[in-house]
Design a protein around this motif. Structure first.
Motif, PDB file in Angstrom:
ATOM      1  N   TYR A  21       0.842  -1.457   0.106  1.00 49.04           N
ATOM      2  CA  TYR A  21      -0.002  -0.099  -0.047  1.00 49.04           C
ATOM      3  C   TYR A  21       0.954   1.440  -0.004  1.00 49.04           C
ATOM      4  CZ  TYR A  21      -3.571   3.453   0.695  1.00 49.04           C
ATOM      5  OH  TYR A  21      -5.007   4.435   0.494  1.00 49.04           O
ATOM      6  N   THR A  27      -4.789   1.627  -6.973  1.00 42.29           N
ATOM      7  CA  THR A  27      -5.788   1.119  -6.066  1.00 42.29           C
ATOM      8  C   THR A  27      -7.090   0.623  -6.843  1.00 42.29           C
ATOM      9  OG1 THR A  27      -6.542   3.322  -5.540  1.00 42.29           O
ATOM     10  CG2 THR A  27      -5.031   2.256  -3.979  1.00 42.29           C
ATOM     11  N   ASP A  34     -11.100  -2.852  -2.364  1.00 41.49           N
ATOM     12  CA  ASP A  34     -10.803  -1.711  -1.496  1.00 41.49           C
ATOM     13  C   ASP A  34     -10.130  -2.484  -0.134  1.00 41.49           C
ATOM     14  OD1 ASP A  34     -11.463   0.659  -2.441  1.00 41.49           O
ATOM     15  OD2 ASP A  34     -13.255   0.911  -1.207  1.00 41.49           O
ATOM     16  N   ASP A  38      -7.898   2.168   2.105  1.00 41.26           N
ATOM     17  CA  ASP A  38      -8.353   2.802   1.055  1.00 41.26           C
ATOM     18  C   ASP A  38      -9.610   3.781   1.920  1.00 41.26           C
ATOM     19  OD1 ASP A  38      -7.327   2.290  -1.516  1.00 41.26           O
ATOM     20  OD2 ASP A  38      -7.796   0.092  -0.453  1.00 41.26           O
ATOM     21  N   ASP A  54      -3.673   6.420  -3.406  1.00 35.47           N
ATOM     22  CA  ASP A  54      -4.203   5.960  -4.754  1.00 35.47           C
ATOM     23  C   ASP A  54      -2.964   5.934  -5.766  1.00 35.47           C
ATOM     24  OD1 ASP A  54      -6.591   5.398  -4.009  1.00 35.47           O
ATOM     25  OD2 ASP A  54      -7.452   7.519  -4.250  1.00 35.47           O
TER      26      ASP A  54
END
Ligand code: GBH
Length: 446
Positions: A21, A27, A34, A38, A54
């Motif tokens: 991440y 994303t 998700d 997120d 993102d």
């Protein structure tokens, strides 16, 4: 005396580390679902600079050049993590082949470049669908995690020689469900302790499953350990340090290496302790092949709270620079537990770097790394079986609740154009790790 690669055993591994991440971005691409991060990043006030992952370092698209960059550093290995919601968008059920394809390309790309993949299955991006059913507070999540581990190990198999189940279960439980600083941002100690138990259970169940699928690979877990020192030798301060060590370190080490929770902390937690079912400790204490240790700093504990030693220096996170703590920690866990080979899976520091004429002179980070690599070597000299060291991080990235306001990279990322620029620390590391026997030229000393 400067530290040299030859101060370490021949088979000692040097690497760099990242997590999904924090660097990938993309994303919404190729069927990714998700994750709780997120969701968390969309909630006002959660992230200091209001950002999210993102785009991050756009590594999902730039991975070939990023692997070239890692190769150019001369390191042996690259520690990365797999995003569960790319593999199973809902955390269970249907497998998203495009997600698996991405990590397969990445692993093959590493192997082509002579880099050993060190894979982490869970670096905090839990599928949101599972959080909707309670996340780690729900015992079912442990079994969903083992299923996800099966899917990844079946596809990547023995090409990956090192699989870590979890990164820092303290963070995914206490920091996330009790302190509320990380996703999902709850503040409930009872929930956090249930989460910690299910994380440890999930770790054990995943190890059991993967043993049969990748019998030749090393399986382990990564813990964030922080040695706790008393502010003085007064009894109250010593007790405070023992409590901090218990909640932070022993609460995770003991179930893994002793098959039990530490009794003093169990008692202190009172009614908030988790429900432990028959067989749970047999799972949490499954034999593992390595222990990953993430080390950043120590704590200094007084009866009325933590103390900040005034003569010390501090990083941009406000964390004390204390390399001796790494040596002390390694010697201590080697003494108190029967540990498998240990890797320093993360170590590094944030500083407010600035680009000056296309360069980043991060002298403080160079000093930080030097001192901690030396501290690692000291532990090896004192008989601890340390098998490798990974710098956190390869490049600047999304630093969780701090967004992009903290830079941990050896490589500077210009988020405007996604350019990567080697900081002085990267050049220092390159010089340290380059295997001269492999015929690789040392970088010019500019
Ligand atoms: C790691 O977490 C993460 O694995 C990584 O993703 C992250 O980018 C990196 O570190 C840098 O943050 O409360 O002041 O005593 C490390 C998390 C750091 C949590 C030290 C506990 C205690 C600091 N840990 N922290 S303090």
């Amino acid at each position: 005396m400067t530290i040299k690669r030859t101060d370490f055993p021949d088979n000692f591994i040097f690497g760099v580390a990242t997590s999904s991440y924090q660097i990938e971005g993309a994303t919404n691409e190729d069927g990714r679902g998700d994750s709780i991060w997120d969701t968390f990043c969309r909630e006002p006030g959660r992230i200091q600079d209001g950002t999210g992952g993102d785009v991050a370092c756009d590594h999902y698209h730039l991975w070939p050049q990023d692997l070239d960059l890692i190769q150019s550093l001369g390191v042996d290995a690259y520690r990365f993590s797999v995003a569960w919601p790319r593999i199973q968008p809902d955390g269970k059920g249907p497998v998203n082949q495009k997600g698996l394809d991405f990590y397969e390309r990445l692993v093959d790309g590493m192997l082509e470049r002579g880099l050993q993949p060190y894979l982490t299955l869970y670096h905090w991006d839990l599928p949101q669908t599972l959080q909707d059913e309670g996340g780690w507070v729900n015992r079912e999540t442990a079994y969903r995690f083992a299923e996800y581990a099966r899917v990844v190990a079946e596809r990547l198999g023995g090409r990956v020689r090192s699989y870590a189940t979890l990164n820092e279960p303290w963070c995914s439980s206490i920091l996330s469900y009790q302190i509320g600083e990380h996703a999902p941002g709850l503040q409930d100690r009872r929930a956090a302790l249930a989460a910690a138990h299910h994380l440890l259970l999930g770790h054990g169940e995943a190890v059991k499953v993967m043993r049969d699928i990748v019998p030749g690979s090393s399986l382990g877990i990564v813990l964030n350990l922080q040695p706790a020192y008393p502010a003085s030798d007064r009894e109250e301060d010593v007790a405070a340090a023992r409590f901090a060590d218990g909640t932070f370190n022993r609460w995770f080490l003991d179930p893994i290496f002793r098959g039990e929770y530490p009794a003093d902390i169990w008692d202190a937690y009172g009614e908030d302790v988790p429900t432990v079912q028959d067989g749970d400790f047999a799972a949490t204490s499954q034999p593992i092949d390595f222990l990953g240790v993430n080390y950043y700093s120590r704590s200094v504990n007084g009866a009325t709270g933590n103390v900040r030693p005034s003569e010390s220096s501090y990083t941009h996170m406000g964390w004390e620079v204390y390399p001796q703590g790494l040596t002390d920690l390694l010697v201590r866990i080697n003494h108190d537990y029967t540990v498998p080979p240990v890797y320093i899976t993360e170590n590094g520091a944030a500083y407010p770097d600035e680009l000056e004429g296309g360069r980043v002179h991060d002298a403080q980070r160079v000093e930080y790394f030097k001192a901690h690599v030396q501290a690692t070597s000291d532990a090896v000299q004192q008989g601890v079986n340390v098998a490798g060291y990974f710098a956190w991080s390869l490049m600047d990235n999304f630093e969780w609740a701090f967004g992009y306001s903290r830079r941990f990279g050896m490589v500077y990322v210009d988020y405007g154009n996604q350019q990567r620029i080697l900081k002085d620390s990267a050049k220092w590391y390159q010089t340290l790790v380059t295997r001269q026997d492999a015929g690789v030229a040392l970088p010019a000393d500019d």
